[in-house]
Design an enzyme around this catalytic site. Structure first.
Site, short mmCIF file in Angstrom:
data_model
loop_
_atom_site.label_atom_id
_atom_site.label_comp_id
_atom_site.label_asym_id
_atom_site.label_seq_id
_atom_site.Cartn_x
_atom_site.Cartn_y
_atom_site.Cartn_z
CE1 TYR A 144 -3.25 -2.81 -0.06
CE2 TYR A 144 -3.50 -2.26 2.43
CZ TYR A 144 -4.04 -2.95 1.16
OH TYR A 144 -4.84 -4.01 1.28
CE LYS A 195 0.86 -17.43 -2.87
NZ LYS A 195 -0.03 -18.49 -2.90
CG ASP A 228 -2.47 -19.77 -1.12
OD1 ASP A 228 -1.76 -19.82 -0.04
OD2 ASP A 228 -2.19 -20.21 -2.07
CG ASP A 252 -7.06 -4.27 4.05
OD1 ASP A 252 -8.14 -4.22 4.76
OD2 ASP A 252 -7.09 -3.41 2.93
CG ASP A 256 -12.44 -6.27 6.40
OD1 ASP A 256 -12.33 -5.88 7.43
OD2 ASP A 256 -12.94 -5.62 5.33
#
Ligand code: NAD
Length: 366
Positions: A144, A195, A228, A252, A256
């Site tokens: 970001y 990852k 994942d 993020d 959620d």
């Protein structure tokens, strides 16, 4: 008497309604424990735009700088939706606050009491005892914020957009520290999510986390998981996790997902901790509910105050070092729910009470 000062930024929609509840609970807690709380209130978000022409007025930022923590409501709503994106309440207040105070660590408890299991989209038999976990998300690094970040037209006329994912060892170590501190007070189990089969930043992340935990907290059981798989495992069996530690974008998304499996936004709180220390040598932090301004129910006196009250408890714990006072508030909220007090978002056929009655029930149990 120990005195703690904090800025109160109620914001918009249900923000001011639930903030009133949190302040009443904080005052009772302070009286019980013999510390003093001093707060000043200032507009933010849509209220900031209406009263001072911008979402984070200079006077509001000044107040935050003079304080030891920020108790934040929520911002935004239909009235300001047509403003240019850069002036929108959320973007123009929370992002600059994160930047001004280098709020690098987002602590998000994912808590679902067993009696509220119907609020979760997961089958109740998968979570017979509810859910109790915490996501620690790095908040100021990663894709970001990395440079270059641009869109450009190439010589052949095609268009290319670039985001850059960057992490430094020092950034990984300081968020690992927050995960260690969180795990110490829980079951001493941390799952670091990355990852590392694809991303260089994740290879570094995994190496630094492994070495740092081995050196600083060998008693903590550390595991690693690809993001994942973590997304699947959260939906399949959330209680295999206790503390999740992860970088900005993965956090993020996963936090959620965690919020949705925990049911109502009205129950979920969060803390964003800064690099700076306050006068008590504890982290400066911004504390806020996970949900937004709930325009559909604002002004009706029916919002669930628990998320705001639990955010205030996090402030007592992290920025003011009042762990026992924080735990008592958490127990009082839990007891009120167990005793059958429910706002509409968590009622499920039971009689719903309003914000004031819910707050009273919590105050009585404190
Ligand atoms: P929302 O979180 O405000 O509402 C989603 C649903 O959850 C609504 O049905 C709402 O009634 C319910 N809900 C949320 N909190 C509740 C509570 N305490 N008690 C009972 N029910 C509750 O999300 P949205 O509708 O997508 O967004 C509304 C506005 O809030 C938008 O302007 C958005 O930008 C803003 N927002 C702000 C923040 C923030 O300030 N950090 C976060 C998310 C959304």
């Amino acid at each position: 008497m120990k005195t703690f000062t904090f800025a109160v930024l109620p914001g918009d929609g249900i923000g001011p309604e639930v903030m009133e509840s949190a302040l009443a609970v904080l005052q009772k807690s302070a009286d019980r424990h013999g510390f003093a709380l001093k707060h000043e209130e200032a507009p933010v978000g849509g209220a900031g735009i209406d009263q001072a022409g911008k979402a984070l007025p200079d006077a509001t930022l000044d107040l935050c700088r003079r304080s030891e923590a920020i108790l934040f409501g929520s911002v935004g709503g239909p009235k300001w939706e047509n403003l240019p994106p850069a002036e929108q309440p959320e973007r123009a207040s929370l992002l600059p606050l994160r930047k001004a105070f280098s709020l690098f660590a987002n602590v998000r408890p994912g808590l679902l009491y067993a009696e509220l299991c119907p609020a979760s989209p997961l089958k109740s038999e998968r979570i017979p005892e509810g859910i109790d976990m915490v996501c620690i998300r790095e908040l100021t690094g990663g894709i970001y914020f990395g440079e270059p970040k641009t869109t450009r037209t190439l010589e052949d006329g095609d268009i290319e957009a670039i985001d850059t994912m960057v992490y430094r060892k020092s950034e990984i170590e300081r968020i690992a520290d927050v995960a260690i501190a969180t795990a110490q007070g829980r079951t001493k189990k941390v799952c670091s999510v990355d990852k590392a089969n694809v991303l260089e930043t994740s290879v570094l992340w995994r190496k630094v986390v492994t070495e740092y935990f081995a050196q600083k907290a060998p008693e903590i059981e550390l595991s690693h998981m690809y993001v994942d798989n973590a997304a699947m495992q959260l939906a399949r069996d959330p209680n295999q996790f206790d503390v999740i530690l992860t970088e900005n974008m993965f956090g993020d998304i996963l936090s959620d997902e965690m919020a949705v499996i925990c049911g109502s936004l009205g129950m979920l709180c969060s803390a964003s901790l800064g690099v700076g220390k306050n006068a008590h040598d504890l982290p400066f932090g911004l504390y806020e509910p996970a949900g937004g301004t709930a325009p559909d129910i604002a002004g009706q006196g029916i919002a669930n105050p628990c998320a705001q009250i639990l955010s205030a408890a996090l402030m007592l714990r992290h920025s003011f070092g009042q762990d026992q006072a924080a735990s008592e508030i958490e127990s009082a909220v839990r007891q009120a729910v167990t005793d059958g007090f429910r706002t509409g978002d968590i009622a499920f056929g039971k009689e719903a009470v309003g914000t004031k009655a819910m707050t009273e029930a919590i105050l009585e149990r404190l």
